[in-house]
Design a protein around this motif. Structure first.
Motif, mmCIF file in Angstrom:
data_model
loop_
_atom_site.group_PDB
_atom_site.id
_atom_site.type_symbol
_atom_site.label_atom_id
_atom_site.label_comp_id
_atom_site.label_asym_id
_atom_site.label_seq_id
_atom_site.Cartn_x
_atom_site.Cartn_y
_atom_site.Cartn_z
ATOM 1 N N SER A 208 38.240 38.213 47.823
ATOM 2 C CA SER A 208 37.854 38.681 46.388
ATOM 3 C C SER A 208 38.757 37.940 45.306
ATOM 4 O O SER A 208 38.326 37.613 44.481
ATOM 5 C CB SER A 208 37.547 40.403 46.233
ATOM 6 O OG SER A 208 38.929 40.839 46.514
ATOM 7 N N LEU A 209 40.067 38.052 45.628
ATOM 8 C CA LEU A 209 40.915 37.421 44.789
ATOM 9 C C LEU A 209 40.905 35.887 44.653
ATOM 10 O O LEU A 209 40.974 35.339 43.597
ATOM 11 C CB LEU A 209 42.587 37.945 45.663
ATOM 12 C CG LEU A 209 42.983 39.291 45.119
ATOM 13 C CD1 LEU A 209 44.422 39.449 46.049
ATOM 14 C CD2 LEU A 209 43.034 39.604 43.579
ATOM 15 N N GLN A 210 40.564 35.271 45.611
ATOM 16 C CA GLN A 210 40.465 34.052 45.849
ATOM 17 C C GLN A 210 39.258 33.500 45.152
ATOM 18 O O GLN A 210 39.202 32.426 44.585
ATOM 19 C CB GLN A 210 40.567 33.425 47.249
ATOM 20 C CG GLN A 210 41.549 33.456 48.023
ATOM 21 C CD GLN A 210 41.746 33.100 49.554
ATOM 22 O OE1 GLN A 210 41.741 31.722 49.391
ATOM 23 N NE2 GLN A 210 41.765 33.728 50.592
ATOM 24 N N ALA A 211 38.200 34.525 45.389
ATOM 25 C CA ALA A 211 37.127 34.242 44.465
ATOM 26 C C ALA A 211 37.080 34.281 43.013
ATOM 27 O O ALA A 211 36.079 33.967 42.188
ATOM 28 C CB ALA A 211 35.780 34.918 45.156
ATOM 29 N N ASP A 212 37.985 35.041 42.477
ATOM 30 C CA ASP A 212 38.152 35.281 41.113
ATOM 31 C C ASP A 212 39.043 34.132 40.408
ATOM 32 O O ASP A 212 40.189 34.081 40.896
ATOM 33 C CB ASP A 212 38.999 36.581 40.876
ATOM 34 C CG ASP A 212 39.237 36.830 39.416
ATOM 35 O OD1 ASP A 212 39.316 36.057 38.659
ATOM 36 O OD2 ASP A 212 39.451 38.187 39.248
ATOM 37 N N GLN A 217 44.132 31.637 40.125
ATOM 38 C CA GLN A 217 44.928 30.382 39.747
ATOM 39 C C GLN A 217 46.428 31.152 39.388
ATOM 40 O O GLN A 217 47.432 30.173 39.505
ATOM 41 C CB GLN A 217 44.362 29.774 38.234
ATOM 42 C CG GLN A 217 44.996 28.593 37.601
ATOM 43 C CD GLN A 217 45.537 27.656 38.640
ATOM 44 O OE1 GLN A 217 44.443 27.134 39.486
ATOM 45 N NE2 GLN A 217 46.627 27.265 38.602
ATOM 46 N N GLU A 218 46.309 32.266 38.826
ATOM 47 C CA GLU A 218 47.720 32.867 38.560
ATOM 48 C C GLU A 218 48.497 32.897 39.948
ATOM 49 O O GLU A 218 49.750 32.687 39.976
ATOM 50 C CB GLU A 218 47.262 34.383 38.311
ATOM 51 C CG GLU A 218 46.841 34.415 36.812
ATOM 52 C CD GLU A 218 46.541 35.924 36.375
ATOM 53 O OE1 GLU A 218 46.013 36.014 35.399
ATOM 54 O OE2 GLU A 218 46.534 36.653 37.085
ATOM 55 N N ILE A 219 47.836 33.456 40.902
ATOM 56 C CA ILE A 219 48.474 33.446 42.378
ATOM 57 C C ILE A 219 49.000 32.087 42.921
ATOM 58 O O ILE A 219 50.383 31.868 43.141
ATOM 59 C CB ILE A 219 47.810 34.172 43.467
ATOM 60 C CG1 ILE A 219 47.261 35.620 42.892
ATOM 61 C CG2 ILE A 219 48.558 33.762 44.791
ATOM 62 C CD1 ILE A 219 46.361 35.978 43.892
ATOM 63 N N LEU A 220 48.020 30.919 42.721
ATOM 64 C CA LEU A 220 48.398 29.605 43.409
ATOM 65 C C LEU A 220 49.751 29.056 42.345
ATOM 66 O O LEU A 220 50.598 28.329 42.666
ATOM 67 C CB LEU A 220 47.392 28.954 43.125
ATOM 68 C CG LEU A 220 46.325 28.859 44.116
ATOM 69 C CD1 LEU A 220 45.315 27.938 43.869
ATOM 70 C CD2 LEU A 220 46.976 28.501 45.422
ATOM 71 N N ALA A 221 49.578 29.502 40.832
ATOM 72 C CA ALA A 221 50.668 28.848 39.997
ATOM 73 C C ALA A 221 52.033 29.701 40.578
ATOM 74 O O ALA A 221 53.086 29.209 40.117
ATOM 75 C CB ALA A 221 50.412 29.199 38.637
#
Length: 263
Positions: A208-212, A217-221
Motif C-alpha cells: 500500500s505504501l508503494q502504491a501511494d 516518492q518520499e521514501i525513495l528520496a
C-alpha cells in the motif's frame, strides 16, 4: 585476568551452519520465511514457530528442495508456557539449540488520541515481552554448552519516530536495549546477541505504501540506494550473525536499509 579464548583459522566454512539448530519465530511467512530459507540454505536445521499453519507446506517444500530439515510448532508466543514448549519442541526434534531468531512481531496504526490501550498491550506483549521470555529460556540451554546466537529483529523504528505506531516504535527501541543488555549479560557464556533492523522492504505488507505515489516518492528520496529492499537482501546478514564468522560481534544493531538512516 587471562583470556581462555583460542584463536582458530578463518575459512569459508565459518559462514556455514552445518550441524546447528535454529528457532525462528514467525518463520513461515513474510520476512521470517526468508530468514528460515537462509538458515536452511546454510545447513542449519530449523524449528519454525508460528500462530498459523497455512504457510507450512511452502516452507516444507523449500526445505525438501535444498535437503534441509525443518520442524513446525503452532504456538501463541504470549501464552504462559510458550517458552518452555518451544524449547522442549526444539530439543525433542533436534537435540540442541544453537540459534534463536526473534522475528515474530505485530504492528497496528492509530492516531495518538485514539490509540486503544488493548492494542498497546498486544504489541508490547508480542514484540518485547515474548522476545525477553523466549530469549531467557533459550539462553538457559545455550549457557551450559558455552555457545549460542540470539538475533533480534528491530526496525527503522528502532531509531526513528512513528507517530501513528507509538507502541511499535516503543517496542523496537526497547529491542535495542534488550539486545545490548543480554549481549553484556551472556558474553561470559560465549553467547552473542545482536539485532538486524530492516529498512523499507518490498513485501505484501508494504504494497500500500508503494502504491501511494506521494508516500512512495518520499521514501525513495530518503534511500541512497534508490530502491526498496528485496527480502533476499536480508538473508546474508542473518546467516552472518548466526555463524562463527560473527563470533566477536555482540550487542550490535545492524541496519539493512540501503542507507535510509543516513538522510
Amino acid at each position: 585476568m587471562t583470556s581462555t579464548h583460542q584463536q582458530t583459522a578463518f575459512t569459508n566454512t565459518n559462514f556455514r551452519l552445518d550441524g546447528k539448530v535454529a528457532i525462528v519465530t514467525g518463520g513461515a511467512s513474510g520476512l521470517g520465511f526468508y530468514y528460515t530459507k537462509a538458515l536452511l540454505l546454510s545447513g542449519a536445521k530449523v524449528l519454525v514457530v508460528s500462530r498459523k499453519a497455512e504457510a507450512w507446506p511452502t516452507v516444507k517444500e523449500f526445505a525438501q528442495a535444498v535437503d534441509g530439515q525443518v520442524a513446525f510448532l503452532k504456538q501463541d508466543l504470549t501464552a504462559d508456557l510458550a517458552p518452555t514448549t518451544i524449547v522442549q519442541t526444539a530439543l525433542a526434534n533436534f537435540g540442541q539449540i544453537d540459534i534463536l531468531v526473534n522475528n515474530a512481531g505485530l504492528q497496528r496504526r492509530h492516531s495518538w488520541i485514539d490509540f486503544p490501550e488493548t492494542d498497546w498491550d498486544a504489541i508490547i506483549q508480542i514484540n518485547l515481552t515474548a522476545v525477553y521470555r523466549l530469549s531467557q529460556s533459550v539462553a538457559k540451554v545455550m549457557a551450559p554448552q558455552h555457545a549460542g546466537k540470539i538475533i533480534n529483529i528491530g526496525s527503522m523504528q528502532s531509531f526513528r519516530a512513528g507517530k501513528f505506531i507509538s507502541p511499535y516504535t516503543a517496542s523496537k527501541h526497547a529491542i535495542v536495549g534488550l539486545t545490548k543488555a543480554y549481549a553484556d549479560a551472556l558474553a561470559p557464556d560465549n553467547i552473542q546477541v545482536n539485532a538486524l533492523a530492516p529498512g523499507y522492504i518490498d513485501t505484501p505488507m508494504t504494497a500500500s505504501l508503494q502504491a501511494d505515489p506521494k508516500r512512495n516518492q518520499e521514501i525513495l528520496a530518503h534511500i541512497p540506494a534508490q530502491h526498496w529492499g528485496d527480502p533476499t537482501e536480508l538473508m546474508g546478514v542473518i546467516v552472518f550473525l548466526a555463524s562463527s564468522a560473527a563470533n566477536y560481534i555482540t550487542g550490535a544493531v545492524i541496519p539493512v536499509d540501503g542507507g535510509y538512516l543516513l538522510r
